[in-house]
Scaffold this motif. Structure first.
Motif, mmCIF file in Angstrom:
data_model
loop_
_atom_site.group_PDB
_atom_site.id
_atom_site.type_symbol
_atom_site.label_atom_id
_atom_site.label_comp_id
_atom_site.label_asym_id
_atom_site.label_seq_id
_atom_site.Cartn_x
_atom_site.Cartn_y
_atom_site.Cartn_z
ATOM 1 N N VAL A 85 0.856 -1.183 0.000
ATOM 2 C CA VAL A 85 0.000 0.000 0.000
ATOM 3 C C VAL A 85 0.893 1.235 0.000
ATOM 4 C CG1 VAL A 85 -0.228 0.054 2.523
ATOM 5 C CG2 VAL A 85 -1.949 1.176 1.135
ATOM 6 N N ALA A 86 0.478 2.261 -0.752
ATOM 7 C CA ALA A 86 1.243 3.502 -0.853
ATOM 8 C C ALA A 86 0.553 4.602 -0.057
ATOM 9 C CB ALA A 86 1.356 3.919 -2.317
ATOM 10 N N TYR A 87 1.331 5.296 0.776
ATOM 11 C CA TYR A 87 0.851 6.420 1.575
ATOM 12 C C TYR A 87 1.634 7.667 1.178
ATOM 13 C CZ TYR A 87 -1.882 3.735 4.972
ATOM 14 O OH TYR A 87 -2.832 2.951 5.580
ATOM 15 N N PRO A 88 1.079 8.527 0.317
ATOM 16 C CA PRO A 88 1.799 9.756 -0.023
ATOM 17 C C PRO A 88 1.899 10.658 1.198
ATOM 18 C CG PRO A 88 -0.439 9.840 -0.870
ATOM 19 C CD PRO A 88 -0.241 8.467 -0.299
ATOM 20 N N GLN A 89 2.994 11.375 1.291
ATOM 21 C CA GLN A 89 3.212 12.339 2.366
ATOM 22 C C GLN A 89 2.954 13.716 1.769
ATOM 23 O OE1 GLN A 89 4.480 10.573 5.520
ATOM 24 N NE2 GLN A 89 3.433 9.239 4.056
ATOM 25 N N GLY A 90 1.681 14.078 1.637
ATOM 26 C CA GLY A 90 1.286 15.270 0.884
ATOM 27 C C GLY A 90 0.961 14.847 -0.540
ATOM 28 N N GLU A 91 1.091 15.770 -1.479
ATOM 29 C CA GLU A 91 0.817 15.445 -2.886
ATOM 30 C C GLU A 91 1.962 14.639 -3.478
ATOM 31 O OE1 GLU A 91 -0.282 18.504 -5.615
ATOM 32 O OE2 GLU A 91 -1.570 19.503 -4.151
ATOM 33 N N ALA A 92 1.605 13.719 -4.382
ATOM 34 C CA ALA A 92 2.624 12.934 -5.068
ATOM 35 C C ALA A 92 2.154 12.613 -6.481
ATOM 36 C CB ALA A 92 2.908 11.639 -4.308
ATOM 37 N N ARG A 93 3.129 12.457 -7.346
ATOM 38 C CA ARG A 93 2.873 12.019 -8.718
ATOM 39 C C ARG A 93 3.712 10.777 -8.941
ATOM 40 N NH1 ARG A 93 2.534 17.280 -8.066
ATOM 41 N NH2 ARG A 93 0.775 18.368 -9.010
ATOM 42 N N ILE A 94 3.033 9.737 -9.401
ATOM 43 C CA ILE A 94 3.661 8.423 -9.476
ATOM 44 C C ILE A 94 3.406 7.809 -10.841
ATOM 45 C CG2 ILE A 94 3.682 6.114 -8.452
ATOM 46 C CD1 ILE A 94 2.097 8.208 -6.169
ATOM 47 N N LEU A 95 4.439 7.276 -11.457
ATOM 48 C CA LEU A 95 4.316 6.540 -12.698
ATOM 49 C C LEU A 95 4.183 5.068 -12.334
ATOM 50 C CD1 LEU A 95 4.452 7.125 -15.796
ATOM 51 C CD2 LEU A 95 6.805 6.278 -15.669
ATOM 52 N N VAL A 96 3.113 4.434 -12.795
ATOM 53 C CA VAL A 96 2.868 3.026 -12.483
ATOM 54 C C VAL A 96 2.820 2.232 -13.788
ATOM 55 C CG1 VAL A 96 1.265 1.362 -11.456
ATOM 56 C CG2 VAL A 96 1.619 3.583 -10.366
ATOM 57 N N ILE A 97 3.610 1.161 -13.835
ATOM 58 C CA ILE A 97 3.671 0.278 -14.985
ATOM 59 C C ILE A 97 3.233 -1.092 -14.499
ATOM 60 C CG2 ILE A 97 5.149 -0.682 -16.798
ATOM 61 C CD1 ILE A 97 7.059 1.793 -16.008
ATOM 62 N N GLU A 98 2.148 -1.614 -15.091
ATOM 63 C CA GLU A 98 1.587 -2.876 -14.610
ATOM 64 C C GLU A 98 0.761 -3.549 -15.692
ATOM 65 O OE1 GLU A 98 -0.933 -1.847 -11.300
ATOM 66 O OE2 GLU A 98 -2.061 -0.417 -12.486
ATOM 67 N N LYS A 99 0.360 -4.769 -15.408
ATOM 68 C CA LYS A 99 -0.493 -5.539 -16.306
ATOM 69 C C LYS A 99 -1.817 -4.799 -16.497
ATOM 70 C CE LYS A 99 -2.699 -10.068 -16.449
ATOM 71 N NZ LYS A 99 -2.861 -11.318 -15.700
ATOM 72 N N GLU A 100 -2.287 -4.728 -17.715
ATOM 73 C CA GLU A 100 -3.540 -4.043 -18.020
ATOM 74 C C GLU A 100 -4.682 -4.634 -17.202
ATOM 75 O OE1 GLU A 100 -5.921 -2.586 -22.006
ATOM 76 O OE2 GLU A 100 -4.118 -3.795 -22.176
ATOM 77 N N GLY A 101 -5.507 -3.747 -16.597
ATOM 78 C CA GLY A 101 -6.637 -4.179 -15.795
ATOM 79 C C GLY A 101 -6.290 -4.522 -14.368
ATOM 80 N N SER A 102 -5.044 -4.335 -13.959
ATOM 81 C CA SER A 102 -4.627 -4.638 -12.591
ATOM 82 C C SER A 102 -5.300 -3.692 -11.610
ATOM 83 C CB SER A 102 -3.107 -4.533 -12.477
ATOM 84 O OG SER A 102 -2.617 -5.333 -11.451
ATOM 85 N N VAL A 103 -5.370 -4.099 -10.352
ATOM 86 C CA VAL A 103 -6.037 -3.296 -9.306
ATOM 87 C C VAL A 103 -5.297 -1.996 -9.081
ATOM 88 C CG1 VAL A 103 -6.665 -3.231 -6.863
ATOM 89 C CG2 VAL A 103 -6.882 -5.340 -8.153
#
Length: 103
Positions: A85-103
């Motif tokens: 689980v990810a908990y940003p500390q304020g605002e964050a921008r994240i690039l996520v690369i994963e299998k299509e349709g993943s949670v």
């Protein structure tokens, strides 16, 4: 051809995303958030790159919970079956690369 200025990207809700690419069943999405996600296990591998902000990443390994702070440029790799689980500390921008349709 498209250029995305990640620092300028915002969404109207936490974990809102901009689709960057979908290639051979793998998606690349830019997420904006200021709220934690939820504990989950992806049905494939996931690469998580912090582009802006700081994110506290919690993950379970061998039945024990661990955490680490991810800063700009840091990459978190979740293998198949890694609960996290990810908990940003304020605002964050994240690039996520994963299998299509993943949670």
């Amino acid at each position: 051809m498209e250029i995305t200025r990640s620092k300028e990207f915002t969404a109207n809700r936490a974990w809102g995303a901009k689709d960057i690419a979908s290639m051979n069943g793998i998606t690349t999405r830019l997420h904006w958030t200021d709220q934690p996600y939820k504990w989950h296990i992806n049905d494939g591998e996931e690469v998580f790159v912090v582009l802006d902000g700081v994110v506290k990443m919690l993950f379970k390994q061998d039945g024990q919970e661990h955490s680490t702070l991810l800063h700009v440029g840091d990459i978190f790799y979740a293998s198949v079956g890694t609960e996290h689980v990810a908990y940003p500390q304020g605002e964050a921008r994240i690039l996520v690369i994963e299998k299509e349709g993943s949670v």
